[in-house]
Design an enzyme around this catalytic site. Structure first.
Site, PDB file in Angstrom:
ATOM      1  N   ASP A 144       0.831  -1.198   0.000  1.00 51.26           N
ATOM      2  CA  ASP A 144       0.000   0.000   0.000  1.00 51.26           C
ATOM      3  C   ASP A 144       0.871   1.256   0.000  1.00 51.26           C
ATOM      4  O   ASP A 144       1.878   1.330   0.712  1.00 51.26           O
ATOM      5  CB  ASP A 144      -0.890  -0.020   1.253  1.00 51.26           C
ATOM      6  CG  ASP A 144      -1.916   1.080   1.275  1.00 51.26           C
ATOM      7  OD1 ASP A 144      -2.741   1.145   0.346  1.00 51.26           O
ATOM      8  OD2 ASP A 144      -1.915   1.891   2.229  1.00 51.26           O
ATOM      9  N   GLU A 186      14.603 -14.716   0.763  1.00 48.29           N
ATOM     10  CA  GLU A 186      15.026 -15.709   1.751  1.00 48.29           C
ATOM     11  C   GLU A 186      14.193 -16.989   1.657  1.00 48.29           C
ATOM     12  O   GLU A 186      14.575 -18.023   2.208  1.00 48.29           O
ATOM     13  CB  GLU A 186      14.900 -15.144   3.165  1.00 48.29           C
ATOM     14  CG  GLU A 186      15.852 -14.002   3.473  1.00 48.29           C
ATOM     15  CD  GLU A 186      15.559 -13.336   4.817  1.00 48.29           C
ATOM     16  OE1 GLU A 186      16.243 -12.359   5.149  1.00 48.29           O
ATOM     17  OE2 GLU A 186      14.631 -13.800   5.530  1.00 48.29           O
TER      18      GLU A 186
END
Length: 556
Positions: A218, A269
């Site tokens: 956002d 990751e």
């Protein structure tokens, strides 16, 4: 129907996904309190499977005072108890993944809610403290500090600054001001603070560890701000005048890309890497920066939601979006409706140039919406976008052909736009009215009781129950369109047919093409008709319609 066999380990799924936005408070109410919740959403997972989507984008479900529809987040690691629990969130992820459907969640990094533990600590702390350094606090101007620190204004109207009491004063003497580019209940973080950056890395990991496949970011363009003293004058909020050199004091600054490179390292990751898409209102030349491979990977293209139903405008916008994505090796995103926009079935049924805010203020009474025309154009537009390479974002209810609820009573309005703009703009509630699932009942099957926003009586005609019985319904069309797309989409190559004044022809790899008419009928090229948004007669595609045609000659 057995579970789908889509590979959930595919790292590139987001490049061509059909993503369905769920605004959770208005999707399905499982406990009858009038507010949509995770229990209701879990119950409707079979509906989403039958629709044929690839992913659900879940709008904010976090604890919130609902000053801005949940985008005022008080705890970004929990679920609002009115919506559910973390255990139910885990159940939702499992239920979606069992059907081969991924989940993308909203993350709100520009600001917190005013009930966030960090902000409550900041209000209790002294100026210059570690607690206040996480947000943007400043002394006021004038001899007594009674004037805001700058002339910055809020997206929702009024000053972007609110003054707070001095915590050291027993008499409640007024103290510093804090920045909120949205509602006062949404204080802005200071992203120059390393503590803020590390906090959001941990938030990304928290949800990725729970199985979240991606994040919708956002206000991605608003995190980095020029906060050097004295603060620059900026007495406006406009998406149309942001410079294209990164020099704006508040939006699309160059420093924001360092932030998102840090996010990408976190997202990578995981195996597969987690996806992300930026909500970034930036100049066209700079929007691709957010979509670079070492940043978020994708950015929403909003230009089409601003365009009228016009072949030349649509084609130019589409070609520009495809080129911007190509430059950075991303894929385009296509959207016509979301929780912030008047539904496109209504936009396309109104005269060109209609002031939508004024139309809502008149409760949709003038000009009168042509719903048949709007729905024809809406389905034609959706089928056109589904024919394009990239990912398509659908907003809940558009598969039912829902128009905007333009005549919500003033007393029911919940959007802060209404109050902050001095009752001159109704805001976004009309596209957030809870969905109709059945043709009767106190909330048309949304829940066992009423709904948090009133539903009009005509919702019965658009209910899922009614459309399930009608093979010619909008719902049946969406299901067929998504099934056909899954069958024919091959690769990302695309070319366009010769430009004409009222037709867009999209030619795809795999031997098929899409034809869309704007305002006038057109003859169809030879080949097998795969799907149309409107009936064809004697080889003629009617005005405001789209057809997909398989042509073996194209595959050679």
């Amino acid at each position: 129907m057995p579970p789908r066999t889509r590979d959930l380990t595919d790292p590139d799924w987001w490049r061509s996904a059909v993503v369905y936005q769920v605004y959770p408070r208005s999707f399905a109410d499982g406990n009858g309190d009038g507010i949509g919740d995770l229990a209701g959403l879990i119950e409707r997972v079979p509906y989403l499977r039958r629709l044929g989507i690839d992913a659900v984008w879940l709008s904010p479900f976090y604890p919130s005072a609902l000053a801005d529809g949940g985008y005022d987040v008080d705890d970004p690691r929990d679920v609002d108890p009115r919506i559910g629990t973390l255990a139910q969130f885990d159940d939702l992820v499992a239920a979606l993944h069992a059907e081969g459907i991924r989940i993308v969640v909203d993350i709100v990094p520009n600001h917190s809610g005013s009930g966030h533990a960090w902000f409550r600590a900041a209000l209790a702390a002294a100026p210059g403290s570690r607690e206040r350094a996480r947000y943007v606090f400043r002394d006021g101007l004038g001899a007594d500090g009674s004037q805001p620190p700058s002339d910055w204004v809020s997206h929702f109207g009024g000053s972007a600054w609110t003054r707070v009491p001095d915590p050291s004063s027993a008499s409640g003497r007024r103290g510093q001001w804090y920045l909120h580019l949205f509602a006062p209940e949404q204080p802005d973080f200071d992203w120059s603070n390393p503590e803020v950056r590390e906090e959001f890395h941990d938030i990304l990991r928290f949800w990725a560890d729970r199985g979240v496949d991606g994040f919708r970011v956002d206000v991605a363009h608003g995190l980095a701000k020029d906060l050097d003293e004295p603060l620059r004058s900026y007495p406006r909020i406009s998406r149309d005048v942001v410079p294209d050199d990164g020099s704006d004091p508040l939006f699309d600054r160059d420093e924001v890309h360092e932030i998102f490179r840090g996010w990408r390292r976190v997202l990578n990751e995981y195996d597969p890497p987690r996806a992300a898409v930026a909500e970034a209102w930036a100049p066209p030349s700079r929007l691709p920066l957010y979509a670079r491979a070492d940043e978020l990977g994708q950015a929403f293209e909003f230009d089409l939601v601003l365009e009228p139903w016009d072949a030349e405008r649509f084609r130019s916008t589409i070609e520009g979006a495809l080129e911007r994505a190509r430059v950075v090796g991303a894929s385009s995103t296509w959207v016509l409706s979301n929780h912030d926009l008047v539904r496109h079935a209504s936009r396309f049924g109104l005269p060109r140039g209609t002031d939508l805010s004024a139309w809502l203020l008149r409760d949709g009474a003038e000009p009168v919406e042509d719903r048949a025309l709007g729905l024809a154009r809406a389905t034609a537009g959706t089928l056109l976008l589904l024919a394009l390479p990239g990912s398509a974002y659908l907003y809940q209810g558009e598969e039912l052909g829902l128009p905007e609820v333009a005549d919500l009573p003033i007393a029911a309005l919940a959007d802060p736009v209404w109050e902050r703009h001095g009752h001159t703009a109704k805001g976004r509630d009309g596209c957030r009215v809870p969905l109709p699932w059945t043709t009767g009942g106190p909330s048309f099957g949304f829940g066992a009781g009423g709904a948090h926003l009133p539903q009009p009586s005509w919702f019965a005609d658009f209910a899922v129950e009614a459309q399930e019985r009608d093979p010619g319904s909008t719902l049946a069309f969406y299901r067929a369109a998504l099934a056909t797309r899954a069958e024919v989409t091959i690769g990302e190559g695309v070319t366009f047919g010769e430009a004409t004044g009222h037709v867009i022809e999209v030619i795809r790899e795999g031997g098929w093409r899409s034809i869309t008419t704007f305002g006038s009928p057109a003859p169809l090229p030879p080949g097998e008709v795969l799907i149309t948004s409107a009936p064809i007669a004697e080889g003629i595609l009617p005005a405001d319609a789209t057809a997909w045609i398989r042509d073996p000659a194209l595959a050679r």
